[in-house]
Write a protein that holds these residues in place. Sequence first.
Motif, PDB file in Angstrom:
ATOM      1  N   ARG A  38      97.163  30.733  70.571  1.00  0.00           N
ATOM      2  CA  ARG A  38      96.060  30.857  69.613  1.00  0.00           C
ATOM      3  C   ARG A  38      96.314  29.983  68.406  1.00  0.00           C
ATOM      4  N   HIS A  43      90.529  30.169  69.419  1.00  0.00           N
ATOM      5  CA  HIS A  43      90.439  28.952  70.227  1.00  0.00           C
ATOM      6  C   HIS A  43      89.049  28.369  70.077  1.00  0.00           C
ATOM      7  N   PRO A  99      77.650  31.031  83.413  1.00  0.00           N
ATOM      8  CA  PRO A  99      77.124  30.510  82.146  1.00  0.00           C
ATOM      9  C   PRO A  99      78.266  30.104  81.207  1.00  0.00           C
ATOM     10  N   VAL A 102      79.838  32.692  78.945  1.00  0.00           N
ATOM     11  CA  VAL A 102      80.694  33.655  79.640  1.00  0.00           C
ATOM     12  C   VAL A 102      82.077  33.049  79.863  1.00  0.00           C
ATOM     13  N   ARG A 104      83.479  30.780  78.116  1.00  0.00           N
ATOM     14  CA  ARG A 104      84.187  30.710  76.832  1.00  0.00           C
ATOM     15  C   ARG A 104      84.801  32.058  76.460  1.00  0.00           C
ATOM     16  N   SER A 108      88.824  32.791  76.318  1.00  0.00           N
ATOM     17  CA  SER A 108      89.446  33.307  75.097  1.00  0.00           C
ATOM     18  C   SER A 108      90.312  34.513  75.415  1.00  0.00           C
ATOM     19  N   ASP A 112      94.319  34.775  75.026  1.00  0.00           N
ATOM     20  CA  ASP A 112      94.956  35.836  74.248  1.00  0.00           C
ATOM     21  C   ASP A 112      96.010  36.575  75.066  1.00  0.00           C
TER      22      ASP A 112
ATOM     23  N   THR B  28      84.798  41.203  70.090  1.00  0.00           N
ATOM     24  CA  THR B  28      84.568  39.777  70.308  1.00  0.00           C
ATOM     25  C   THR B  28      83.357  39.385  69.490  1.00  0.00           C
ATOM     26  N   MET B  30      80.727  36.263  68.611  1.00  0.00           N
ATOM     27  CA  MET B  30      80.277  34.944  69.043  1.00  0.00           C
ATOM     28  C   MET B  30      79.422  34.312  67.949  1.00  0.00           C
ATOM     29  N   THR B  34      81.642  26.857  63.967  1.00  0.00           N
ATOM     30  CA  THR B  34      82.996  27.175  63.513  1.00  0.00           C
ATOM     31  C   THR B  34      82.961  27.427  62.002  1.00  0.00           C
ATOM     32  N   ARG B 120      88.640  38.427  68.364  1.00  0.00           N
ATOM     33  CA  ARG B 120      88.411  37.279  69.233  1.00  0.00           C
ATOM     34  C   ARG B 120      87.126  36.599  68.802  1.00  0.00           C
ATOM     35  N   LEU B 121      87.270  35.349  68.379  1.00  0.00           N
ATOM     36  CA  LEU B 121      86.137  34.575  67.886  1.00  0.00           C
ATOM     37  C   LEU B 121      85.801  33.514  68.918  1.00  0.00           C
ATOM     38  N   VAL B 122      84.586  33.526  69.424  1.00  0.00           N
ATOM     39  CA  VAL B 122      84.180  32.547  70.435  1.00  0.00           C
ATOM     40  C   VAL B 122      83.025  31.728  69.866  1.00  0.00           C
ATOM     41  N   ILE B 123      83.202  30.410  69.861  1.00  0.00           N
ATOM     42  CA  ILE B 123      82.177  29.530  69.308  1.00  0.00           C
ATOM     43  C   ILE B 123      81.235  29.125  70.432  1.00  0.00           C
ATOM     44  N   HIS B 124      80.027  29.642  70.384  1.00  0.00           N
ATOM     45  CA  HIS B 124      79.060  29.358  71.442  1.00  0.00           C
ATOM     46  C   HIS B 124      77.678  29.828  71.004  1.00  0.00           C
ATOM     47  N   SER B 129      71.187  34.443  79.302  1.00  0.00           N
ATOM     48  CA  SER B 129      71.968  34.437  80.559  1.00  0.00           C
ATOM     49  C   SER B 129      73.435  34.802  80.307  1.00  0.00           C
ATOM     50  N   ASP B 130      73.975  34.356  79.163  1.00  0.00           N
ATOM     51  CA  ASP B 130      75.348  34.731  78.821  1.00  0.00           C
ATOM     52  C   ASP B 130      75.451  36.248  78.645  1.00  0.00           C
ATOM     53  N   TYR B 133      75.361  38.548  81.701  1.00  0.00           N
ATOM     54  CA  TYR B 133      76.634  38.600  82.390  1.00  0.00           C
ATOM     55  C   TYR B 133      77.656  39.419  81.596  1.00  0.00           C
ATOM     56  N   LEU B 134      77.733  39.109  80.289  1.00  0.00           N
ATOM     57  CA  LEU B 134      78.783  39.724  79.477  1.00  0.00           C
ATOM     58  C   LEU B 134      78.562  41.213  79.239  1.00  0.00           C
TER      59      LEU B 134
END
Lengths: 143, 413
Positions: A38, A43, A99, A102, A104, A108, A112, B28, B30, B34, B120-124, B129-130, B133-134
């Motif tokens: 990390r 990330h 997708p 997903v 990403r 992550s 981790d 998490t 999103m 950044t 948890r940081l996710v850049i998106h 559709s994401d 799924y998630l």
Amino acid sequence: MPRHASPVSDGVAAAALPTRGAGRRSARVRPYALTGGRTQFGHVLLVETFVAAIDGPEDRLEILSGDWAERVMPEMRAIVELCRRMRSVAEISALLRMPLGVVRVLLSDLADQGRIRVYGTGHAPGAPDHALLERVLSGLRRL
Amino acid sequence: MRKILIVGAGQAGLQLALGVQSKGYEVTLMSNRTPAEIRNGRVMSTQCMFHTALQHERDLGINSWEDQAPRIEGLGVSVTAPDGSRPIDWVGHLDAYAQSVDQRVKMAGWMETFAARGGRLVIHGVAVSDLDYLSRTYDLVLVAAGKGELVSMFGRDDSRSPYDSPQRALAVSYVHGLAPRPEHPDLHAVRLNLVPGAGELITIPALTTSGPCDILFWEGLPGGPMDVFDGVKEPAEILRTTLDLIRRYLPWEYDRARDVELTDAGSTLTGRFAPVVRNPVGELPSGGLVLGVADVVVANDPITGQGSNSAAKCAASYLDSITEHGDKLFDREWMQSTFDRYWDDAQHVTKWTNALLGPPPEHVLGLIGAAGQIPAVANRFANGFDDPADFEQYFFEPARTAAYLAKAASAQS
């Protein structure tokens, strides 16, 4: 390539997508300490960021059949399998037909857990690498 | 440990992320940008936050800019007449100070705090559709990104949305060099300048990336003289137009604004949107449910400066609902009741804000005028920005306004 070909080019079975609700509880993963590559602020997984699995031969067995394999989603296992060689984020999304968002999130998660390592993009900021772009493009073509 | 996914890194999304994180949930977050992109990007809002909202930040220990941001002790109202005079001009004193921290500073900083605390940081830029799924892998998915594709999952609540088009054209400039009002050289105050039939200029002392500054914010009635910012892209041109309008309609404000400069290249923002209340529960194509947060579900016009306050209050209310629910399933019923609990308070903000967008009725003009003679009325009006539910007591019904003013006048004499 037909859209629903099941074994993708590297011989990794495309993960069958589980149905909603099935295994909802078992999909949870154990919380991990914040290590495993990390950066300070998480990330940053660009489409062209390279990642690869961190595992030895004994881990491979665990991935396929061990404790870990039973606890996580098939998508996570598929990503780790695919990342036995270095892959870009775009390639993973294309090959597993998942997708991008997903991929990403799952990457992550795996980073981790210390399951994959994030290598960056292979180019300095603002200077795209031609070979890299070719690879990303070929990944996108397989979408 | 329960897993929560939050989409959107604004006031509500981040405050909630930091809140549930502090309670031991696995979070998490999103964001489509950044921290560095946010910090170096364009301003996002005006965000004057009053005491209740600031206290929610203090409760979480995330009030990191409290010592640097100007302390706003007053809220003033001035009304211009066609001859350029000021028939109404007063300032009410806030019981506790307000503060405005540029969201570029705050959100970038909070994202870093969230990640440093183990989030948890996710850049998106998240698509439906994401989420489809998630949502399988999280116990709860919260959508706190007020713009973009995801908002379409939340249907409009017609019964709570009286307007179907934007009621103001908006133009924001962050500036250095705005002088204080000469009558109150030592008082930081929000100034609400009304140009009847045309629009409002709101000025707010704030903290930005380059230090203390002021925000100049025009709200123009569509088709009116302040609705001239469409297509104006150059920040310098936006400021020039802002100042031209101030000179023409509000000469007393121009006197202190003539030497201002933009704080940076991203210091301006223009746009417009229709105020709307939406249904709080979104359904994904595969049947999964997501809960909308703050301006995803209740978006008011910024004329009353409530956006960030509402976001903070919504995040605090949802945090309580989440933790009180323990290990039980976050189902549709819980989502609806979580929103209803927030709406209990939020409805007053929406009612008051929508009322201010229309032409002021006679009794409201009387009230605003009386505040110039009776300081207690001015103070109560100013503190209503912290607790808009109080307007229910004296603002909407002419009879109640008259009764309150009579009481306030006799208390003064």
